[in-house]
Write a protein that holds these residues in place. Structure first.
Motif, short mmCIF file in Angstrom:
data_model
loop_
_atom_site.label_atom_id
_atom_site.label_comp_id
_atom_site.label_asym_id
_atom_site.label_seq_id
_atom_site.Cartn_x
_atom_site.Cartn_y
_atom_site.Cartn_z
N VAL A 72 41.47 19.51 51.18
CA VAL A 72 40.29 19.02 51.54
C VAL A 72 38.79 19.42 50.16
O VAL A 72 39.22 20.05 49.85
CB VAL A 72 39.40 19.48 52.11
CG1 VAL A 72 39.09 20.84 52.38
CG2 VAL A 72 38.69 18.59 53.19
N LEU A 73 37.72 18.44 50.32
CA LEU A 73 37.04 19.28 49.21
C LEU A 73 37.87 18.23 47.27
O LEU A 73 36.59 17.55 47.41
CB LEU A 73 36.34 20.32 48.74
CG LEU A 73 35.87 20.59 50.37
CD1 LEU A 73 35.08 21.90 50.21
CD2 LEU A 73 35.18 20.33 51.10
N ARG A 74 38.51 19.02 46.89
CA ARG A 74 38.53 18.75 45.83
C ARG A 74 40.67 18.91 46.14
O ARG A 74 40.49 19.15 46.99
CB ARG A 74 38.47 20.62 44.59
CG ARG A 74 37.02 20.25 44.51
CD ARG A 74 36.72 21.27 43.58
NE ARG A 74 36.97 22.46 43.65
CZ ARG A 74 36.25 23.49 44.74
NH1 ARG A 74 35.33 23.18 45.58
NH2 ARG A 74 36.85 24.57 44.87
N PRO A 75 40.86 18.50 44.75
CA PRO A 75 42.39 18.82 44.62
C PRO A 75 43.59 20.00 44.47
O PRO A 75 44.26 20.10 43.73
CB PRO A 75 42.63 17.81 43.33
CG PRO A 75 41.49 17.19 43.39
CD PRO A 75 40.67 17.82 43.90
N THR A 76 42.51 21.05 46.51
CA THR A 76 43.53 21.87 46.03
C THR A 76 43.60 22.42 47.25
O THR A 76 42.59 21.97 48.94
CB THR A 76 42.75 23.00 45.02
OG1 THR A 76 43.28 24.37 45.24
CG2 THR A 76 41.74 23.68 45.71
N TRP A 77 44.11 23.51 48.36
CA TRP A 77 44.30 23.88 49.38
C TRP A 77 43.38 24.67 49.26
O TRP A 77 42.38 25.11 48.75
CB TRP A 77 45.26 24.84 49.90
CG TRP A 77 46.36 24.05 49.57
CD1 TRP A 77 46.62 23.11 50.73
CD2 TRP A 77 47.88 24.10 49.56
NE1 TRP A 77 48.14 22.79 51.35
CE2 TRP A 77 48.62 23.29 49.58
CE3 TRP A 77 48.06 24.95 47.97
CZ2 TRP A 77 49.79 23.22 49.89
CZ3 TRP A 77 49.00 24.43 47.51
CH2 TRP A 77 50.32 23.41 48.37
N HIS A 78 42.15 24.66 50.52
CA HIS A 78 41.15 25.12 51.98
C HIS A 78 41.41 25.54 52.84
O HIS A 78 42.10 24.90 53.51
CB HIS A 78 39.90 24.22 51.30
CG HIS A 78 39.44 24.17 50.04
ND1 HIS A 78 39.45 23.10 49.44
CD2 HIS A 78 38.19 24.54 49.31
CE1 HIS A 78 39.21 23.29 48.48
NE2 HIS A 78 37.99 24.36 47.75
N PHE A 79 41.33 26.71 53.17
CA PHE A 79 41.21 26.71 54.93
C PHE A 79 39.45 26.03 55.23
O PHE A 79 38.62 26.12 54.72
CB PHE A 79 40.81 28.64 54.57
CG PHE A 79 41.79 29.79 54.46
CD1 PHE A 79 43.01 29.36 54.91
CD2 PHE A 79 41.57 30.61 53.80
CE1 PHE A 79 44.43 29.55 54.45
CE2 PHE A 79 42.90 31.39 53.47
CZ PHE A 79 44.08 31.13 54.09
N VAL A 80 39.87 25.88 56.42
CA VAL A 80 38.98 25.16 57.43
C VAL A 80 39.13 25.23 58.61
O VAL A 80 39.82 25.28 58.92
CB VAL A 80 38.83 23.36 56.81
CG1 VAL A 80 38.09 23.80 55.22
CG2 VAL A 80 40.02 22.72 57.22
N LEU A 81 38.12 25.23 59.34
CA LEU A 81 38.45 25.41 60.96
C LEU A 81 38.74 23.15 61.64
O LEU A 81 38.36 23.38 60.50
CB LEU A 81 37.30 25.57 61.57
CG LEU A 81 36.52 27.09 61.40
CD1 LEU A 81 35.05 27.16 62.10
CD2 LEU A 81 37.71 27.77 61.49
#
Length: 363
Positions: A72-81
């Motif tokens: 999400v956001l950019r082409p990479t992994w993120h932690f989100v709720l």
């Protein structure tokens, strides 16, 4: 405003010099999203912003689905709720998909392949199943979705995340698993695009200001025009200021920073303290450069930050009975900073729940 002001405010807003939440999920909620392709490093990034979270407690929140890991956001992994994942995907997934389109075309991935892949994932994971990437590849083959390389599989699964079909499941030992988003995340009311943009803008500047519109555009993956629209929508929640002819924005509700800070942090690669900005020069006063946190062809290294400034790098090596931290300082620390560095190593040891041996410059 000067660069010292910028660093003090950013350290405070990101809970690095202020009393952070008790739980990892609360840090992720406040920050909006935390870059997480280095899984171990991202857990340590979150833990430093809590009161006393450990690797085990952060892992537990991830396994229980209180925090998700997805593209999400950019082409990479993120932690989100879970409560944020759907509106964030709606807002930012089109931009990520557009950025990945040339590579996907080269890999012979198109909407028909995505559709058949999503159908295969939905069938394989239905009923609360959580499967590894290798296991999902087997299901794709059974559904006659042709996959000829690991890169092709990775891009197909990324698109399935962007389509809101799959998300992270609990880890199985050291292996990552995937689950159906609709089964792992309860349905929630949607947001209009302006509402989503406003929410992302507020969270970004509340925890990362002072920052520019270009900083926000870089972090969010949105256009500069969208970033400026978000700032306009925020209205009086954001206050303008300038430095070197650049316009910065500060959240009116941001925490009050300390007058000075000599705290020392062992920040992991891709930490939000620097990855959250397009212009990272504010943290380079003592070294005269910010190349360590600018990426390029090599992975961004773990960095040592004293008083908000880059002062060196560090490496971690995990061993059966603990870990080794190798420090590479490139500028002299004050006595207080040297003690702060010792405290940072002790905090890392507490986070791991294991002893940490310290070495210098590879010795």
């Amino acid at each position: 405003m000067n660069t010292e002001d910028i660093c003090r405010r950013r350290l405070a807003g990101q809970f690095l010099t202020t009393n952070g939440p008790a739980r990892a999920r609360d840090v992720v909620e406040a920050l909006g999203a935390v870059q997480a392709q280095d899984y171990s490093g991202a857990k340590w990034a979150i833990a430093q912003r809590t009161r006393d979270a450990t690797d085990a407690s952060v892992e537990r929140e991830l396994d229980e689905g209180e925090i998700l890991r997805t593209h999400v956001l950019r082409p990479t992994w993120h932690f989100v709720l879970p409560s944020d994942i759907r509106w964030m995907l709606e807002l930012t997934a089109p931009r990520v998909a557009a950025a990945m389109a040339p590579a996907n075309k080269r890999l012979e991935l198109d909407r028909d392949v995505y559709r058949r892949g999503n159908a295969a994932f939905a069938k394989a994971l239905a009923g609360g199943k959580c499967l590894t990437r290798a296991e999902l590849r087997t299901h794709l083959e059974r559904a006659r979705v042709k996959i000829t390389s690991g890169q092709q599989l990775a891009h197909l699964m990324m698109q399935s995340e962007l389509d809101g079909v799959i998300c992270s499941g609990p880890r199985r030992g050291k292996q990552f698993t995937y689950a159906l988003l609709d089964e792992r995340v309860p349905a929630s009311p949607g947001l209009s695009r302006d509402e989503a943009l406003l929410e992302l803008t507020r969270r970004y500047f509340l925890t990362r200001s002072p920052a520019t519109a270009r900083d926000f555009a870089w972090w969010s993956g949105l256009t500069v025009s969208d970033a400026k629209l978000g700032i306009t929508l925020a209205g009086k929640d954001l206050e303008p200021t300038t430095l070197g002819g650049q316009q910065y924005w500060i959240a009116a509700a941001a925490p009050r920073p300390a007058r000075s800070s000599r705290t020392v942090h062992l920040l992991p690669n891709y930490d939000e303290y620097f990855i959250g900005y397009r212009d990272r020069s504010a943290i380079a006063d003592r070294l005269g450069h910010a190349k360590w946190v600018m990426g390029g062809n090599a992975l961004i290294p773990h960095v040592i930050v004293a008083g908000g400034q880059l002062v060196g790098t560090w490496r971690r090596t995990f061993e059966p009975d603990g870990a080794v931290v190798t420090l590479a300082l490139t500028t002299r620390l004050s006595e207080a900073e040297a003690k702060g560095l010792q405290a940072a190593v002790q905090r890392f040891s507490k986070f791991l729940g294991a002893p940490v041996e310290v070495r210098s410059n590879g010795s």
